[in-house]
Design a protein around this motif. Structure first.
Motif, PDB file in Angstrom:
ATOM      1  N   LEU A 140       0.974  -1.225   0.058  1.00 16.12           N
ATOM      2  CA  LEU A 140      -0.019   0.009  -0.114  1.00 16.12           C
ATOM      3  C   LEU A 140       1.080   1.099  -0.155  1.00 16.12           C
ATOM      4  CD1 LEU A 140      -2.993   0.876   0.077  1.00 16.12           C
ATOM      5  CD2 LEU A 140      -2.817   1.105   2.526  1.00 16.12           C
ATOM      6  N   ALA A 141       1.826   1.277   0.566  1.00 17.81           N
ATOM      7  CA  ALA A 141       2.911   2.489   0.833  1.00 17.81           C
ATOM      8  C   ALA A 141       3.710   2.439  -0.557  1.00 17.81           C
ATOM      9  CB  ALA A 141       4.103   2.100   2.018  1.00 17.81           C
ATOM     10  N   ALA A 142       3.921   1.475  -1.019  1.00 20.33           N
ATOM     11  CA  ALA A 142       4.694   1.756  -2.561  1.00 20.33           C
ATOM     12  C   ALA A 142       3.954   2.185  -3.419  1.00 20.33           C
ATOM     13  CB  ALA A 142       5.463   0.298  -2.716  1.00 20.33           C
ATOM     14  N   SER A 143       2.610   1.666  -3.881  1.00 20.71           N
ATOM     15  CA  SER A 143       1.775   1.832  -4.493  1.00 20.71           C
ATOM     16  C   SER A 143       1.083   3.539  -4.329  1.00 20.71           C
ATOM     17  CB  SER A 143       0.287   1.169  -4.523  1.00 20.71           C
ATOM     18  OG  SER A 143       0.535  -0.377  -4.678  1.00 20.71           O
ATOM     19  N   ALA A 144       0.997   3.720  -3.135  1.00 17.09           N
ATOM     20  CA  ALA A 144       0.463   5.204  -2.808  1.00 17.09           C
ATOM     21  C   ALA A 144       1.662   6.284  -3.238  1.00 17.09           C
ATOM     22  CB  ALA A 144       0.087   5.337  -1.325  1.00 17.09           C
ATOM     23  N   LEU A 145       3.004   5.845  -2.782  1.00 15.90           N
ATOM     24  CA  LEU A 145       4.119   6.874  -3.257  1.00 15.90           C
ATOM     25  C   LEU A 145       4.112   6.990  -4.724  1.00 15.90           C
ATOM     26  CD1 LEU A 145       6.335   8.652  -1.983  1.00 15.90           C
ATOM     27  CD2 LEU A 145       7.665   6.367  -2.343  1.00 15.90           C
ATOM     28  N   MET A 146       3.967   5.859  -5.510  1.00 15.03           N
ATOM     29  CA  MET A 146       4.044   6.014  -6.771  1.00 15.03           C
ATOM     30  C   MET A 146       3.012   6.675  -7.538  1.00 15.03           C
ATOM     31  SD  MET A 146       3.668   2.875  -9.646  1.00 15.03           S
ATOM     32  CE  MET A 146       2.174   2.587  -9.056  1.00 15.03           C
ATOM     33  N   VAL A 147       1.710   6.474  -6.993  1.00  8.72           N
ATOM     34  CA  VAL A 147       0.591   7.459  -7.455  1.00  8.72           C
ATOM     35  C   VAL A 147       0.829   8.831  -7.132  1.00  8.72           C
ATOM     36  CG1 VAL A 147      -1.786   7.636  -7.399  1.00  8.72           C
ATOM     37  CG2 VAL A 147      -0.873   5.323  -7.538  1.00  8.72           C
ATOM     38  N   GLY A 148       1.393   8.976  -5.960  1.00  7.58           N
ATOM     39  CA  GLY A 148       1.504  10.511  -5.535  1.00  7.58           C
ATOM     40  C   GLY A 148       2.271  11.149  -6.425  1.00  7.58           C
ATOM     41  N   VAL A 149       3.554  10.461  -6.910  1.00 11.30           N
ATOM     42  CA  VAL A 149       4.602  11.046  -7.967  1.00 11.30           C
ATOM     43  C   VAL A 149       3.715  11.244  -9.178  1.00 11.30           C
ATOM     44  CG1 VAL A 149       6.698  10.938  -9.225  1.00 11.30           C
ATOM     45  CG2 VAL A 149       6.593  10.190  -7.008  1.00 11.30           C
ATOM     46  N   VAL A 150       2.988  10.247  -9.668  1.00 20.30           N
ATOM     47  CA  VAL A 150       2.382  10.491 -10.921  1.00 20.30           C
ATOM     48  C   VAL A 150       1.311  11.859 -10.804  1.00 20.30           C
ATOM     49  CG1 VAL A 150       0.617   9.521 -12.440  1.00 20.30           C
ATOM     50  CG2 VAL A 150       2.516   8.253 -11.827  1.00 20.30           C
ATOM     51  N   SER A 151       0.662  11.899  -9.867  1.00 19.68           N
ATOM     52  CA  SER A 151      -0.242  12.809  -9.605  1.00 19.68           C
ATOM     53  C   SER A 151       0.301  14.194  -9.459  1.00 19.68           C
ATOM     54  CB  SER A 151      -1.087  12.730  -8.008  1.00 19.68           C
ATOM     55  OG  SER A 151      -1.677  11.375  -7.908  1.00 19.68           O
ATOM     56  N   GLY A 152       1.380  14.270  -8.698  1.00 19.61           N
ATOM     57  CA  GLY A 152       2.174  15.793  -8.821  1.00 19.61           C
ATOM     58  C   GLY A 152       2.617  15.991 -10.389  1.00 19.61           C
ATOM     59  N   ILE A 153       2.718  15.049 -11.080  1.00 23.21           N
ATOM     60  CA  ILE A 153       2.992  15.331 -12.659  1.00 23.21           C
ATOM     61  C   ILE A 153       1.998  15.529 -13.367  1.00 23.21           C
ATOM     62  CG2 ILE A 153       4.068  14.509 -14.861  1.00 23.21           C
ATOM     63  CD1 ILE A 153       6.137  12.763 -13.063  1.00 23.21           C
ATOM     64  N   TYR A 154       0.852  14.804 -13.160  1.00 21.39           N
ATOM     65  CA  TYR A 154      -0.272  15.019 -13.959  1.00 21.39           C
ATOM     66  C   TYR A 154      -1.524  15.866 -13.489  1.00 21.39           C
ATOM     67  CZ  TYR A 154      -3.798  12.477 -16.988  1.00 21.39           C
ATOM     68  OH  TYR A 154      -4.789  12.359 -17.941  1.00 21.39           O
ATOM     69  N   GLY A 155      -1.476  16.035 -12.333  1.00 19.52           N
ATOM     70  CA  GLY A 155      -2.176  16.915 -11.585  1.00 19.52           C
ATOM     71  C   GLY A 155      -3.722  16.521 -11.567  1.00 19.52           C
ATOM     72  N   ILE A 156      -3.875  14.938 -11.287  1.00 16.81           N
ATOM     73  CA  ILE A 156      -5.153  14.305 -11.091  1.00 16.81           C
ATOM     74  C   ILE A 156      -5.359  13.908  -9.715  1.00 16.81           C
ATOM     75  CG2 ILE A 156      -4.792  13.375 -13.229  1.00 16.81           C
ATOM     76  CD1 ILE A 156      -3.927  10.891 -12.148  1.00 16.81           C
ATOM     77  N   GLY A 157      -4.659  14.067  -8.656  1.00 18.26           N
ATOM     78  CA  GLY A 157      -5.066  13.846  -7.182  1.00 18.26           C
ATOM     79  C   GLY A 157      -4.702  12.423  -6.965  1.00 18.26           C
ATOM     80  N   GLY A 158      -4.758  11.486  -7.893  1.00 18.11           N
ATOM     81  CA  GLY A 158      -4.525  10.033  -7.624  1.00 18.11           C
ATOM     82  C   GLY A 158      -5.597   9.044  -7.452  1.00 18.11           C
TER      83      GLY A 158
END
Length: 260
Positions: A140-158
């Motif tokens: 869960l931690a690894a998935s949430a961290l990865m999604v957080g990075v993508v969210s910061g790039i993409y601006g989607i919140g996750g």
């Protein structure tokens, strides 16, 4: 200028009403509208999208909290691990991926597989035991961290990425939606603040379009509440297929534009 404000409000209202029942703020679908129809420049479109999440988020969250759906540790765990990721993603977006062509490819790279996955998973759902639980703390931690990075790039919140990940583990949408929307809201607050700070060190259009972001968010605030209220009465299969088909179509359109 006035028509873009009203168009942003209408887009935020419509998209949030449809997406909030499955734990997606709607920013993943609002972004192409802002980029191509409303004319928000890149990379300013990303913080503008995050601003939409900040304003729109409380509508659905208030309704889910009123219904008692925000109880439990899942939302807290998602928030803790997506927050550092969104700060990293914001820095990558501003300093490494500022070009609109690259950004369109990035949009397509996320929307196409997301849409196809949603459709296939809905048509051929995985067989899970009825007592399926959330992933382990490490996963869960690894998935949430990865999604957080993508969210910061993409601006989607996750939420549009975390939702399918958790759904694949067998968690019900009624449990996923409040948690992913809570993570989307908090990461969007952090991401919008990060872009505002990075705007001071970047000569390009990095700051959000405040007027348009607030207009879209106001529509999303109302739409999010309506969607959360309607969730128990909406067919989950139809909603997932709609989201998957829309994501696939938008991803394909942006891939063609970027490669043209």
């Amino acid at each position: 200028m006035e028509w873009t404000i009203w168009a942003g409000f209408a887009a935020g209202l419509l998209i949030s009403t449809v997406t909030s029942p499955v734990g997606v703020s709607g920013a993943v679908f609002l972004l192409p509208v802002q980029l191509s129809v409303l004319g928000v420049p890149s990379p300013a479109v990303t913080p503008t999208n995050l601003l939409f999440n900040v304003v729109a988020g409380p509508g659905a969250l208030w309704r889910y909290r009123r219904d008692g759906a925000l109880r439990g540790p899942l939302a807290r765990r998602l928030v803790v691990w997506t927050l550092p990721g969104v700060l990293i993603g914001a820095a990558v977006r501003v300093f490494a991926l500022p070009g609109p062509g690259v950004f369109r490819l990035l949009v397509a790279a996320f929307l196409l597989p997301l849409g196809i996955w949603l459709c296939l998973r809905t048509l051929r759902p995985a067989r899970r035991p009825p007592d399926a639980t959330e992933p382990s703390a490490r996963v869960l931690a690894a998935s949430a961290l990865m999604v957080g990075v993508v969210s910061g790039i993409y601006g989607i919140g996750g939420g549009s990425l975390l939702g399918p990940i958790l759904a694949a583990r067998g968690l019900p949408i009624a449990r996923i939606a409040p948690a992913t929307l809570a993570a989307t809201f908090t990461t969007s607050v952090a991401g919008a603040a990060a872009y505002a700070a990075l705007a001071l060190a970047s000569p390009g259009p990095v700051a959000p379009d405040w007027a348009l972001g607030l207009a879209c968010g106001a529509g999303g605030l109302i739409g999010g509440y309506l969607g959360a209220r309607l969730q128990p009465h909406l067919p989950e299969t139809a909603l997932r297929l709609l989201l998957g088909a829309l994501a696939t179509a938008l991803g394909a359109a942006y891939a063609l534009q970027a490669l043209a």
